[in-house]
Design an enzyme around this catalytic site. Structure first.
Site, mmCIF file in Angstrom:
data_model
loop_
_atom_site.group_PDB
_atom_site.id
_atom_site.type_symbol
_atom_site.label_atom_id
_atom_site.label_comp_id
_atom_site.label_asym_id
_atom_site.label_seq_id
_atom_site.Cartn_x
_atom_site.Cartn_y
_atom_site.Cartn_z
ATOM 1 N N SER A 154 0.808 -1.216 0.000
ATOM 2 C CA SER A 154 0.000 0.000 0.000
ATOM 3 C C SER A 154 0.842 1.266 0.000
ATOM 4 C CB SER A 154 -0.903 0.023 1.243
ATOM 5 O OG SER A 154 -1.768 -1.087 1.268
ATOM 6 N N HIS A 194 -1.302 -2.850 -7.134
ATOM 7 C CA HIS A 194 -1.978 -2.612 -5.857
ATOM 8 C C HIS A 194 -3.486 -2.752 -5.998
ATOM 9 C CE1 HIS A 194 -3.156 0.342 -2.459
ATOM 10 N NE2 HIS A 194 -3.072 -0.896 -1.990
ATOM 11 N N GLU A 235 -3.948 0.031 -8.839
ATOM 12 C CA GLU A 235 -2.858 0.957 -9.137
ATOM 13 C C GLU A 235 -1.661 0.165 -9.661
ATOM 14 O OE1 GLU A 235 -3.350 4.655 -6.023
ATOM 15 O OE2 GLU A 235 -2.556 2.775 -5.223
ATOM 16 N N ASN A 294 -3.849 6.152 -1.290
ATOM 17 C CA ASN A 294 -3.474 6.271 0.125
ATOM 18 C C ASN A 294 -2.768 7.585 0.440
ATOM 19 O OD1 ASN A 294 -4.520 3.900 1.354
ATOM 20 N ND2 ASN A 294 -2.972 2.703 0.281
#
Length: 270
Positions: free
Chosen positions: A106, A127, A139, A177
């Site tokens: 992450s 991701h 991602e 994130n």
């Protein structure tokens, strides 16, 4: 996360080999997969024949050497850089030179993970978001050394799974994130300071901003230990105060109060 990715791949007709870290998972992983597929059947989203085919497509083992013939390996171990580096170092010796090595991290640096691989051009971040079956986004994070052909093959793989890939730079937190975690930390600081209760913060964002889930419910869903780990990675790279885990979050993680998975976080879960 690993189980979710394995299930998704199996449902799309791929031959899947799942490597688990504990001998106990040799039995629990297939049971978990079967239970998830049974829920799909019960909801009318999958036929019994489709369930049986998906189960037959997944084999489970504990030896990374069993992945030697894989064309793509997706690492989904704990969000600990030392553990991930050890896995990548082993995989580099096991799989064929043209196999893709991907990480679901992450927030950790894909470039550092690629640093232990003899051919770093085959490494990138892939991701997925949890729950894998529900969220469309993936991602893709190439490094400065990732081969263009690897990027293209990874995008084709993700698209074939029915997901929507976005390519982003190798910066801690990537896109989602990097934007999400400071927001969650700000909500935690509001509770920590006594400015507002967790219930009020969540209701305000759900009712006032039409968010489907308030920030503290979302933090509980993600896992407070995961939120803290991502925040620490962001802060280590940026040194920005907004990325630093609030003391309340750190104390909760130390106490084993991790959100939904522990039954208690900023909210209680029966």
């Amino acid at each position: 996360m690993g189980a979710g990715i394995a299930e998704l791949c199996a449902l799309n007709g791929l031959d899947v080999r799942l490597a688990v870290s504990r001998p106990a998972s040799l039995e629990s992983a297939p049971r978990r997969l079967a239970a998830s597929l049974d829920r799909r059947v019960a909801k009318g989203r999958l036929t019994p024949e489709g369930r049986d085919a998906a189960l037959a497509a997944v084999s489970v083992g504990t030896d990374l050497g069993d992945l030697a013939d894989r064309e793509l390996v997706v690492e989904a171990v704990v969000e600990d850089e030392a553990v991930k580096l050890a896995v990548f170092s082993t995989l580099d010796k096991v799989v064929e030179p043209d196999a893709i090595l991907a990480s679901t991290t992450s927030a950790l640096s894909i470039t550092r993970l690629a640093g232990v691989v003899q051919h770093p051009g085959r490494v990138l971040g892939v991701h997925f978001f949890n729950p894998v079956a529900v969220l469309d986004l993936v991602e893709l994070i190439p490094t400065l050394l990732t081969d263009e052909s690897v990027c293209r093959r990874a995008e084709e793989f993700v698209t074939a799974l029915g997901k929507k890939p976005v390519t982003v730079g190798d910066r801690s937190g990537f896109v989602v994130n990097a934007l999400l975690i400071p927001y969650l930390l700000a909500a935690i600081r509001m509770v920590e300071s006594g400015y507002s209760s967790a219930e009020s913060v969540d209701q305000a964002m759900e009712s006032g901003c039409a968010h489907p889930m308030g920030p503290l419910k979302l933090a509980d869903f993600i896992g407070l230990d995961v939120v803290a780990a991502i925040a620490e990675a962001l802060h280590a790279e940026s040194r920005q105060p907004l990325h630093a885990p609030p003391p309340l979050l750190s104390r909760m993680v130390e106490a084993g109060i991790l959100g939904r998975k522990s039954g208690r976080g900023f909210h209680s879960y029966a």
